[in-house]
Write an enzyme that holds these catalytic residues in place. Structure first.
Site, PDB file in Angstrom:
ATOM      1  N   THR A  42       0.683  -1.371  -0.159  1.00 44.83           N
ATOM      2  CA  THR A  42      -0.118  -0.290  -0.013  1.00 44.83           C
ATOM      3  C   THR A  42       0.917   1.354   0.063  1.00 44.83           C
ATOM      4  OG1 THR A  42      -1.611  -0.794   0.753  1.00 44.83           O
ATOM      5  CG2 THR A  42      -1.660   1.024   1.103  1.00 44.83           C
ATOM      6  N   CYS A  43       2.055   1.328   0.971  1.00 41.39           N
ATOM      7  CA  CYS A  43       2.673   1.869   0.684  1.00 41.39           C
ATOM      8  C   CYS A  43       3.269   2.914  -0.370  1.00 41.39           C
ATOM      9  CB  CYS A  43       3.777   2.002   1.827  1.00 41.39           C
ATOM     10  SG  CYS A  43       5.109   3.482   2.399  1.00 41.39           S
ATOM     11  N   GLU A 209     -17.451  14.403   8.520  1.00 40.60           N
ATOM     12  CA  GLU A 209     -16.547  13.836   9.363  1.00 40.60           C
ATOM     13  C   GLU A 209     -17.452  13.560  10.325  1.00 40.60           C
ATOM     14  OE1 GLU A 209     -12.606  12.713   9.978  1.00 40.60           O
ATOM     15  OE2 GLU A 209     -14.984  11.974  11.825  1.00 40.60           O
ATOM     16  N   HIS A 467      22.395  27.642  11.536  1.00 45.63           N
ATOM     17  CA  HIS A 467      22.223  29.007  11.006  1.00 45.63           C
ATOM     18  C   HIS A 467      22.177  29.231   9.333  1.00 45.63           C
ATOM     19  CE1 HIS A 467      19.936  32.843  11.210  1.00 45.63           C
ATOM     20  NE2 HIS A 467      21.368  33.223  10.903  1.00 45.63           N
TER      21      HIS A 467
HETATM   22  P1  NAI Z   1      -8.509   7.920  10.157  1.00 45.44           P
HETATM   23  O1  NAI Z   1      -8.826   6.836  10.978  1.00 45.44           O
HETATM   24  O2  NAI Z   1      -6.895   8.720   9.932  1.00 45.44           O
HETATM   25  O3  NAI Z   1      -9.397   9.049   9.613  1.00 45.44           O
HETATM   26  C1  NAI Z   1     -11.391   8.105   9.450  1.00 45.44           C
HETATM   27  C2  NAI Z   1     -11.949   9.459   9.702  1.00 45.44           C
HETATM   28  O4  NAI Z   1     -13.827   8.973   9.553  1.00 45.44           O
HETATM   29  C3  NAI Z   1     -11.580   9.634  10.902  1.00 45.44           C
HETATM   30  O5  NAI Z   1     -12.013  10.831  11.531  1.00 45.44           O
HETATM   31  C4  NAI Z   1     -13.576   9.080  11.170  1.00 45.44           C
HETATM   32  O6  NAI Z   1     -14.002   9.547  12.653  1.00 45.44           O
HETATM   33  C5  NAI Z   1     -14.394   9.449  10.242  1.00 45.44           C
HETATM   34  N1  NAI Z   1     -15.296   8.615   9.796  1.00 45.44           N
HETATM   35  C6  NAI Z   1     -15.281   6.649  10.054  1.00 45.44           C
HETATM   36  N2  NAI Z   1     -17.079   6.350   9.963  1.00 45.44           N
HETATM   37  C7  NAI Z   1     -17.376   7.774   9.594  1.00 45.44           C
HETATM   38  C8  NAI Z   1     -18.946   7.733   8.719  1.00 45.44           C
HETATM   39  N3  NAI Z   1     -19.788   7.016   9.301  1.00 45.44           N
HETATM   40  N4  NAI Z   1     -19.736   9.588   8.787  1.00 45.44           N
HETATM   41  C9  NAI Z   1     -18.121  10.115   8.821  1.00 45.44           C
HETATM   42  N5  NAI Z   1     -17.134  10.161   9.162  1.00 45.44           N
HETATM   43  C10 NAI Z   1     -16.315   8.636   9.381  1.00 45.44           C
HETATM   44  O7  NAI Z   1      -8.175   7.051   8.628  1.00 45.44           O
HETATM   45  P2  NAI Z   1      -7.772   6.745   7.280  1.00 45.44           P
HETATM   46  O8  NAI Z   1      -7.982   8.357   7.318  1.00 45.44           O
HETATM   47  O9  NAI Z   1      -9.039   6.414   6.360  1.00 45.44           O
HETATM   48  O10 NAI Z   1      -5.980   6.704   6.655  1.00 45.44           O
HETATM   49  C11 NAI Z   1      -5.939   5.182   7.685  1.00 45.44           C
HETATM   50  C12 NAI Z   1      -4.571   4.952   8.019  1.00 45.44           C
HETATM   51  O11 NAI Z   1      -3.000   5.239   7.242  1.00 45.44           O
HETATM   52  C13 NAI Z   1      -4.741   5.776   8.930  1.00 45.44           C
HETATM   53  O12 NAI Z   1      -4.122   4.356  10.380  1.00 45.44           O
HETATM   54  C14 NAI Z   1      -3.360   6.912   8.673  1.00 45.44           C
HETATM   55  O13 NAI Z   1      -2.713   7.173  10.108  1.00 45.44           O
HETATM   56  C15 NAI Z   1      -2.447   5.675   8.040  1.00 45.44           C
HETATM   57  N6  NAI Z   1      -2.096   7.076   7.040  1.00 45.44           N
HETATM   58  C16 NAI Z   1      -0.784   8.048   6.980  1.00 45.44           C
HETATM   59  C17 NAI Z   1      -0.463   8.694   6.026  1.00 45.44           C
HETATM   60  C18 NAI Z   1       0.358   9.220   6.535  1.00 45.44           C
HETATM   61  O14 NAI Z   1       1.342   8.557   7.995  1.00 45.44           O
HETATM   62  N7  NAI Z   1       1.097  10.162   6.494  1.00 45.44           N
HETATM   63  C19 NAI Z   1      -1.752   9.323   5.238  1.00 45.44           C
HETATM   64  C20 NAI Z   1      -2.491   8.504   5.241  1.00 45.44           C
HETATM   65  C21 NAI Z   1      -2.496   7.047   6.033  1.00 45.44           C
END
Ligand code: NAI
Length: 495
Positions: A42-43, A209, A467
């Protein structure tokens, strides 16, 4: 049926699996790596890397439109998302090939097919079948399961991969559309990163959200700053919205919501709200990939799809079989770098248990896990937030330094945001940090290293920082903890 004998078989070649395979080879193990889709998982293919390649295009647009003229650079902007996608595809392809070359260099055997543990035990070794390759049975002394996760699917959201998309769909090499109106469900990490990219490319983005704030796990001060940015990009964010269903209306998509405050059993009769757009991205979290791996047959315990492991060793309840990364119930967040780290632990323990390898057993330590969010500006965090410290009854001293007061940031036009460092008031040791602004994830790395080694804010303050660099943010924020940042008025509090 000919059989190959390995020391270690790794199932899944994401950042957990491909990393583990290389690490094990570095210790002299004979390794097989099994992948059913693409090296990098995935990454590399549908996550961190392609989004950061698209982010780079969005960032360029942002820089030119935000302050190009002021910098003496004016040009007529012509956006070509298809070109940005082609560049993203090339970046991904080159990195995937790079992983293949590394595995080859370490003489690891890579099998493309679906791996399944079909029997065995820690004394006699395990038998692994690989669907999709000619020589389909291999034997191994130890196994690491690193099969990761996939976008969570909710039947009512009718994900059709056409108009209603997952992050995998929107990052497909052939998805080259900038939707006029994009509806994003879930304002977590993935939702916010895509909102930034598509809003910058010109989409009218609307986010729904469930919780009262986006990226709810971050510091409240960081969230407030991000919300300002979301508004300035013209993104419409509706919080406390329980999305009940999404449908493809042929000409577009339509989501139905009710207030998140409505109790579950009263949803049907509750007032409904409707949101329409051309496309919908569903980013509401991820589901573990633990099906058809032979877990039930071997008696490996799972909990809602997550493989139960010994939190310290990463070993499952079946000796000799380890699980790492998103698929494992580690308690740590689903992050690529957590998977790689767990891989190191699993490899050490697997090879140490075989013996004759130059490696000792290791245990996990999840106290210092940096995390990043590539919105514009970037977000980085590590360790405790203020509310977590409070819950742990740790008395906190906070230092905070704004980008606008830093010479290098001002030169670059990166004046938005701040870095905050939390220290234990008694020991002065750093216990956490959060940053929103330019290079936030890079700044957090220095703090992660300091935390991992139990350093105090004074240790950081006494370290010469070059710096002019953005890294001086860390120096100033550390000094501000005791009120002695040079470029900020403070009140010296402890020495
Ligand atoms: P997430 O858990 O960060 O966010 C999902 C959001 O959807 C939550 O805020 C939740 O409250 C909301 N939600 C859930 N059901 C809902 C509903 N029925 N109606 C409205 N809102 C709802 O999950 P996300 O963004 O899908 O990411 C998945 C994983 O991937 C995470 O663990 C994240 O850390 C990882 N990831 C890491 C990145 C990075 O390191 N830069 C970039 C993208 C993802």
């Amino acid at each position: 049926m000919s059989e190959q004998q390995y020391d270690l078989v790794v199932i899944g070649a994401g950042p957990g699996g491909y990393h583990s395979a290389i690490r094990a080879a570095q210790f002299g193990a004979k390794v097989a790596l099994i992948e059913r889709a693409k090296l990098g998982g995935t990454c590399l293919n549908w996550g961190c890397i392609p989004t950061k390649a698209l982010y780079a295009s969005a960032d360029l647009i942002h820089k030119i439109t935000k302050n190009g003229e002021e910098f003496g650079v004016s040009c007529e902007l012509k956006l070509d998302f298809a070109k940005a996608v082609e560049r993203k595809n090339k970046v991904v392809e080159e990195l995937v090939q790079g992983i293949g070359a590394l595995e080859k260099a370490w003489k690891n055997d890579v099998y493309f097919g679906h791996g399944k543990i079909i029997g065995g035990n820690v004394n006699d070794g395990f038998e692994i079948s690989i669907e999709g390759v000619e020589m389909n049975n291999i034997k191994t002394k130890r196994v690491i399961i690193a099969t990761g996760s996939s976008p969570a699917m909710i039947p009512a959201f009718n994900i059709d991969h056409d108009r209603i998309l997952t992050s995998d769909d929107i990052l497909d090499p052939n998805f080259k559309t900038v939707p006029e109106r994009l509806l994003i469900i879930g304002a977590g990490v993935i939702g916010c990163e895509f909102a930034n990219i598509f809003a910058t490319f010109g989409s009218k983005v609307l986010m729904l959200e469930y919780l009262p704030t986006p990226i709810a796990t971050e510091e409240t001060l960081i969230i407030k700053e991000l919300q300002k940015k979301i508004t300035s990009l013209g993104i419409e964010l509706h919080v406390s919205q329980n999305v009940l269903s999404v449908e493809n209306t042929v000409s577009g998509v339509k989501a139905t919501t009710c207030s998140a405050d409505v109790p579950r059993d009263q949803v049907e009769s509750a007032e409904k709200f409707y949101y329409e757009a051309d496309y919908c991205l569903v980013s509401i979290g991820r589901a573990r990939e633990s099906k058809n791996l032979g877990l039930e047959e071997l008696g490996i315990v799972t909990e809602r799809g997550a493989i139960k492991i010994d939190a310290k060793t990463t070993e499952t309840n079946v000796k000799g079989i380890y699980a790492i990364g998103d698929v494992a119930a580690s308690g740590a967040p689903m992050l690529a770098h957590v998977a790689s780290y767990m891989g190191d632990i699993a490899v050490a323990n697997a090879l140490a248990s075989i013996g004759n390898f130059p490696v000792k057993e290791r245990t996990t330590d999840y106290n210092v896990i940096p995390a990043t969010i590539f919105t514009n500006p970037n977000i980085g965090s590590v360790g405790l937030r203020r509310n977590q410290a409070k819950a742990l009854e740790i008395e906190v001293a906070m230092g905070r330094f704004p980008f606008m007061s830093l010479g290098k940031a001002k030169c670059a036009g990166n004046e938005t945001g701040f870095l905050m460092i939390l220290a234990d008031k008694k020991s002065h040791k750093i216990i956490g940090a959060s940053c929103i602004g330019a290079e936030a994830p890079e700044l957090i790395s220095e703090i992660a290293l300091a935390m991992q080694h139990g350093l105090t804010v004074h240790d950081v303050g006494e370290t010469i920082h070059s710096h002019p660099t953005i890294s001086e943010m860390v120096l100033e924020a550390a000094e501000d903890v005791f009120g002695m940042a040079i470029h900020k008025k403070g009140r010296p509090s402890f020495h």
